[in-house]
Scaffold this motif. Structure first.
Motif, mmCIF file in Angstrom:
data_model
loop_
_atom_site.group_PDB
_atom_site.id
_atom_site.type_symbol
_atom_site.label_atom_id
_atom_site.label_comp_id
_atom_site.label_asym_id
_atom_site.label_seq_id
_atom_site.Cartn_x
_atom_site.Cartn_y
_atom_site.Cartn_z
ATOM 1 N N ASN A 194 16.290 -12.856 6.151
ATOM 2 C CA ASN A 194 17.407 -12.585 7.064
ATOM 3 C C ASN A 194 17.844 -11.134 7.025
ATOM 4 O OD1 ASN A 194 17.761 -15.519 5.834
ATOM 5 N ND2 ASN A 194 18.596 -15.583 7.911
ATOM 6 N N LEU B 198 20.278 -8.608 23.782
ATOM 7 C CA LEU B 198 21.175 -8.425 22.643
ATOM 8 C C LEU B 198 22.397 -7.602 23.053
ATOM 9 C CD1 LEU B 198 20.917 -9.349 19.652
ATOM 10 C CD2 LEU B 198 20.104 -7.070 19.120
ATOM 11 N N TYR C 57 26.836 -6.764 17.388
ATOM 12 C CA TYR C 57 25.862 -7.473 16.542
ATOM 13 C C TYR C 57 25.970 -6.909 15.135
ATOM 14 C CZ TYR C 57 21.270 -9.120 14.902
ATOM 15 O OH TYR C 57 20.242 -9.713 14.196
ATOM 16 N N SER D 266 16.795 -7.140 13.994
ATOM 17 C CA SER D 266 16.578 -8.465 14.578
ATOM 18 C C SER D 266 15.078 -8.708 14.629
ATOM 19 C CB SER D 266 17.177 -8.552 15.986
ATOM 20 O OG SER D 266 16.900 -9.817 16.569
ATOM 21 N N GLU E 162 17.430 -20.164 15.392
ATOM 22 C CA GLU E 162 18.293 -18.989 15.461
ATOM 23 C C GLU E 162 18.663 -18.391 14.112
ATOM 24 O OE1 GLU E 162 21.173 -22.638 15.666
ATOM 25 O OE2 GLU E 162 19.180 -22.102 16.380
ATOM 26 N N TRP F 261 19.729 -16.150 11.290
ATOM 27 C CA TRP F 261 20.458 -14.900 11.521
ATOM 28 C C TRP F 261 19.632 -13.705 11.065
ATOM 29 C CZ3 TRP F 261 26.316 -14.456 9.856
ATOM 30 C CH2 TRP F 261 26.996 -13.670 10.813
ATOM 31 N N GLY F 262 19.179 -12.910 12.016
ATOM 32 C CA GLY F 262 18.389 -11.723 11.702
ATOM 33 C C GLY F 262 16.897 -11.970 11.623
ATOM 34 N N LEU G 175 19.281 -15.678 20.744
ATOM 35 C CA LEU G 175 20.152 -14.519 20.519
ATOM 36 C C LEU G 175 21.611 -14.860 20.787
ATOM 37 C CD1 LEU G 175 18.042 -11.553 21.946
ATOM 38 C CD2 LEU G 175 18.253 -12.334 19.578
ATOM 39 N N MET H 156 23.440 -15.826 17.696
ATOM 40 C CA MET H 156 23.793 -14.841 16.675
ATOM 41 C C MET H 156 25.307 -14.724 16.535
ATOM 42 S SD MET H 156 20.795 -13.896 15.610
ATOM 43 C CE MET H 156 20.136 -15.487 16.099
ATOM 44 N N TRP H 157 26.018 -14.995 17.623
ATOM 45 C CA TRP H 157 27.475 -15.001 17.609
ATOM 46 C C TRP H 157 27.996 -16.439 17.587
ATOM 47 C CZ3 TRP H 157 24.477 -11.594 20.238
ATOM 48 C CH2 TRP H 157 24.743 -10.223 20.071
ATOM 49 N N ASN I 272 26.195 -18.690 14.511
ATOM 50 C CA ASN I 272 25.959 -17.985 13.255
ATOM 51 C C ASN I 272 27.214 -17.295 12.734
ATOM 52 O OD1 ASN I 272 23.442 -18.805 14.061
ATOM 53 N ND2 ASN I 272 22.465 -16.820 13.862
#
Length: 910
Positions: free
Chosen positions: A245, A320, A331, A336, A350, A352-353, A385, A388-389, A392
């Motif tokens: 990650n 992104l 981000y 990523s 998904e 994270w990273g 992506l 990610m928010w 995550n």
């Protein structure tokens, strides 16, 4: 008249209230939680000091002991982990691929307890000098109690540590363990994938932790709310690269057990859930961007060097950045990574990273892949992506609210993809790809609410069953599309402010936000709204695919909804009305000679039915001037099963893709129900007249399906050209599915064997998938049976593709009974090798029973349900229940409509 309110302002302003409801509900919903009680026997320690924790499929007796419950107690919180793992990429003397590791976790005591309960599954542990499986020390000067004993609860997948004294509230402790596990090929936890490059077998060590498989890789507090920081170190062969990650901090050479290795340490992760942890050790290579956020696309060297990752690299950064603006949050990571894996159960994950994908979901070859393949790649990247928010950074407390994660990401994936490819009109595909899919499943009494109580989602199998169409697709139309139209028309906060300042009662909500939205979130299903344009009467009824089905699940809202009805008339007059009761009278719904169309742009999650006269007026409008229904999506939404045969006539004038695709998808049901009956012949003849006016892909596909001689000759010619020169495929990429299927169907063993060899040699995932489908189309039963045997041999068909191949074969009218016999005979064998057998089996049952429409097939399905219930397996119940319900509905539909359809088709041919 109902107790609704009415608005005279433009429709966009009206929908502001609906958007407010949608947005606020997503962030404000809360449910009372309880815990389920479970029990099982303790696993004994063997003579080597190792213990296995593989869980059997049995149900424990009720117990009040904390280790017999599936949920962790609320006594401890993890703060951070130090995890070191060493996967072996070659088999040991017993032919097993293993990994070893050490794990330490810093714990804070929240409530007094003399127990440490931590998740562990399929791991063996090394005993300490004190003859325990773990070591406990205090942090910050705290002294730790002694460990009395440790044991494992295999059913609940726990390691249990009993202490001689209680831990102190507010104090922190360090729990250390050493362990060993199998790097198996079951596509879950820490597992292995493999591929061949230049004749050499390559092994990849990779992960899939969602939903409950992090515990398979190392001992951890494996619940989404138990967030922590992870410090990872990976030990790996010199020719490999390690990813995790976080960004790599450094790599050094080490020697362990006389083996030279590399050791890579990674930047600590953000505080996150265990299911988002990921690491990959491989010989992959990469391409990367020069942006501030380091974006890297990883995969097989051959695939990367041939440019298959270029498209993903081009769209990742714009998507992104789009989401940074959309969420108004930067981000938080420095990189990523997007990794394409040869073996992967889902479409993507998904982490994270370090997002992991099936190759088909990340790679695109402009020479060999179709437009649909490209659309799939950009949509999947956008979906992951978006997480990610939403998922995550902000995570649901427990899996019962998984819909907040996946439903929202499914929605905004269309926004991100639309931003990356603005000329494709991807957002308009949402109705076809999400709404209709959700409608089909949510019309069953075996459906489920978006949000259940926590105590209704406890076991790994129950969690797994939530990853379904309802969770992913229903939210897209129910909430987010209403929110989108609001944000396009006005700023939501300004809308609220204006309402308060002006005292404008016309934009008041008809009830509290909670009261409105709980009806959509806490009860399953949706209504069909019937509008009588002669009287103005409006009514709602719980829509069921089998109207006589008995709904046994109680609802506090009696399966009634607060329905936002938007509508337009012939003269482009538009309006909105809240339907708050079972029935209501609304004068503006009277139309006279005008037509009325409701649920504009399919913004509401409900079906609409009209009086016969209004249906006739809509059909007349379609046939005389279909463009007067000014939005394409309007024309798509009135292509429904009830009037499908008559509406096909208007399609002769239709040039747009979406109405055609909607018609074809709906008419698939006719083929499913009638391809084994005397109706099929007239159906072929009648429908091709209209399909030949469609776009090239649909026209050629339907020409072949409806038996047009020229289509068979064309596809065989292309395929034969390819057989003569395997290195030069003359078939247009967008037509490969159709050509492969029809050429192999029209041919024999020579065509099939060639297709199989091309499948095995293919280095492009999307191409391999098309061949996987085409091979299922042969008319030779012995070839289909051979293919079925190949599907359960991982050396022939990858495990990730097995369910798809079996379902493809079942779509063949000759293959369907072969598949059904095959699955009933071998269902235990074909699911035992999968860590998540429930998901795999559910996918199979859903696919292979779509054609079921006879009492005999229903009885066979019910017998399979009984066989599973009598076995030691506990999964698959929801899939079986849904298949039984759909079969009953199919039986009733065929009985009611078969003669009517036959008569209509006969009339058209005279």
């Amino acid at each position: 008249m109902g107790k609704g309110f009415y608005i005279s302002r433009p429709l966009g302003f009206v929908l502001c209230g609906l958007g407010i409801v949608a947005m606020l509900t997503i962030f404000s919903l809360s449910v009372v939680y309880t815990k389920e009680k479970r029990k099982n026997q303790v696993t004994a320690i063997n003579e080597t000091g190792m213990v296995t924790t593989a869980a059997p499929h049995t149900t424990p007796a009720p117990s009040n002991e904390p280790w017999d419950k599936y949920r962790l107690p609320d006594t401890l919180l993890p703060e951070y982990y130090n995890v070191t793992l060493w996967p072996r990429l070659v088999p040991d003397e017993q032919g097993m691929y293993i990994f070893t590791g050490t794990s330490g976790v810093a714990l804070t005591c929240i409530k007094e307890t003399n127990l440490i309960i931590i998740h562990s599954n399929k791991l063996n542990y090394t005993l300490t000098l004190e003859n325990h499986h773990a070591k406990l020390t205090g942090l910050g000067g705290t002294s730790a109690p002694a460990i009395l004993k440790t044991w494992f609860q295999t059913q609940t997948q726990f390691m249990v540590i009993l202490l001689n004294e209680k831990l102190e509230v507010g104090k922190s402790y360090w729990l250390y363990m050493e362990f060993r596990g199998e790097l198996s090929d079951d596509l879950a936890g820490f597992y292995r994938s493999q591929y061949t490059e230049n004749g050499v077998k390559k092994v990849v060590a990779t992960t899939q932790m969602q939903a409950t498989a992090a515990r398979n890789a190392f001992p951890c507090f494996d619940e989404p709310s138990m967030k922590a920081v992870f410090h990872l170190t990976l030990q790996h062969p010199p020719e490999t690269v390690a990813l995790a990650n976080g960004m790599e901090l450094g790599t050094e050479s080490i020697t362990i057990e006389d083996k030279k290795l590399l050791q890579t340490r990674f930047k600590p992760t953000e505080k996150m859930s265990t299911y988002l942890l990921a690491f990959v050790i491989s010989e992959f290579t990469k391409i990367q961007s020069s942006e501030k956020t380091n974006i890297r696309i990883w995969g097989r060297k051959e695939a990367i060097e041939s440019g298959q990752g270029d498209y993903a690299l081009n769209v990742t950064f714009p998507i992104l950045k789009y989401f940074e603006n959309y969420y108004n949050t930067t981000y938080p990571l420095s990189k990523s990574d997007q990794v394409a894996l040869p073996d992967f159960a889902a479409g993507a994950m998904e982490n994270w990273g370090l997002v992991t994908y099936r190759e088909q979901s990340l790679f695109y070859d402009p020479k060999e892949s179709s437009n649909g393949d490209k659309e799939w790649v950009v949509t999947v990247i956008a979906h992951e992506l978006a997480h990610m928010w939403f998922g995550n950074l902000v995570t649901m407390r427990w899996w019962n609210d998984l819909w907040l994660n996946e439903g929202f990401a499914s929605y905004v994936s269309y926004l991100g993809a639309d931003y990356a490819e603005p000329t494709w009109n991807i957002k308009d595909l949402m109705v076809l790809q999400q709404v209709q899919r959700a409608f089909a499943v949510d019309a069953l009494v075996s459906s489920h609410p978006l949000s259940s109580r926590e105590d209704e989602v406890i076991t790994p199998d129950q969690i797994s069953q939530l990853f379904d169409t309802i969770t992913y697709s229903k939210v897209s139309i129910m909430c987010q599309r209403q929110l989108e139209i609001t944000l396009l028309n006005s700023d939501i906060y300004q809308c609220l402010f204006n309402a308060v300042v002006s005292g404008d009662s016309r934009i008041q909500l008809p009830a509290s936000i909670k009261e409105i939205m709980n009806r959509w979130i806490l009860q399953m299903g949706y209504p069909v709204v019937t509008i009588d344009t002669r009287t103005g009467n409006i009514s709602q009824q719980h829509f069921l695919i089998h109207p006589e089905a008995v709904v046994e699940k109680p609802s506090d809202y009696n399966y009634e909804w607060f329905v936002p009805i938007t509508w337009m008339k012939s003269g482009s007059n538009m309006g909105q009305h809240w339907l708050l009761t079972k029935t209501a009278l609304y004068e503006p719904m009277k139309t006279g000679t005008d037509w009325l169309l409701a649920n504009l742009n399919v913004m509401g999650y409900y079906r609409v039915n009209y009086d016969p006269q209004n249906w006739e007026r809509l059909l007349t409008q379609l046939t005389t001037d279909h463009k007067n229904l000014n939005m394409i999506i309007h024309r798509a939404q009135i292509i429904n099963i009830t009037l499908a045969l008559r509406t096909t006539k208007y399609l002769l004038k239709e040039k747009e893709y979406i109405p055609w695709e909607s018609a074809i998808r709906n008419l698939q049901y006719f083929f499913l129900m009638f391809d084994r009956t005397e109706v099929y012949g007239p159906l072929q003849v009648s429908l091709f007249t209209y399909y030949k006016k469609s776009n090239q892909i649909n026209a050629i596909s339907m020409a072949c399906r409806t038996g047009v001689k020229g289509c068979s000759e064309l596809t065989r010619m292309w395929y034969r050209q390819w057989m003569k020169n395997p290195d030069s495929n003359p078939i247009p990429p967008n037509l490969k599915n159709t050509v492969y299927c029809n050429a192999i169907a029209a041919g024999g063993v020579e065509e099939w064997d060639f297709g199989w060899q091309m499948f095995k040699k293919s280095t492009i995932a999307a191409e391999a998938e098309k061949l996987l489908y085409g091979l299922s189309c042969t008319k030779e039963p012995w070839l289909l049976n051979r293919y079925l045997e190949f599907t359960i041999d991982p050396k022939q068909v990858r495990k990730q593709d097995a369910a798809f191949a079996i379902v493809y074969i079942s779509g063949n009218v000759i293959g369907q009974p072969l598949v059904w016999d095959f699955v009933r005979a071998k269902w235990e064998q074909i699911t035992k090798d999968y860590d998540d057998g429930s998901f795999f089996f559910g996918r199979l049952i859903q696919g292979i029973t779509k054609k079921f429409s006879t009492e005999f097939e229903l009885k066979q399905l019910q017998r399979l349900k009984e066989d599973i219930a009598a076995s030691s397996f506990s999964f698959g119940t929801q899939a079986i229940e849904q298949a039984i319900e759909k079969t009953k509905a199919n039986i009733k539909w065929v009985s009611k409509n078969k003669a009517q359809v036959m008569n209509w088709l006969t009339e058209q041919s005279t």
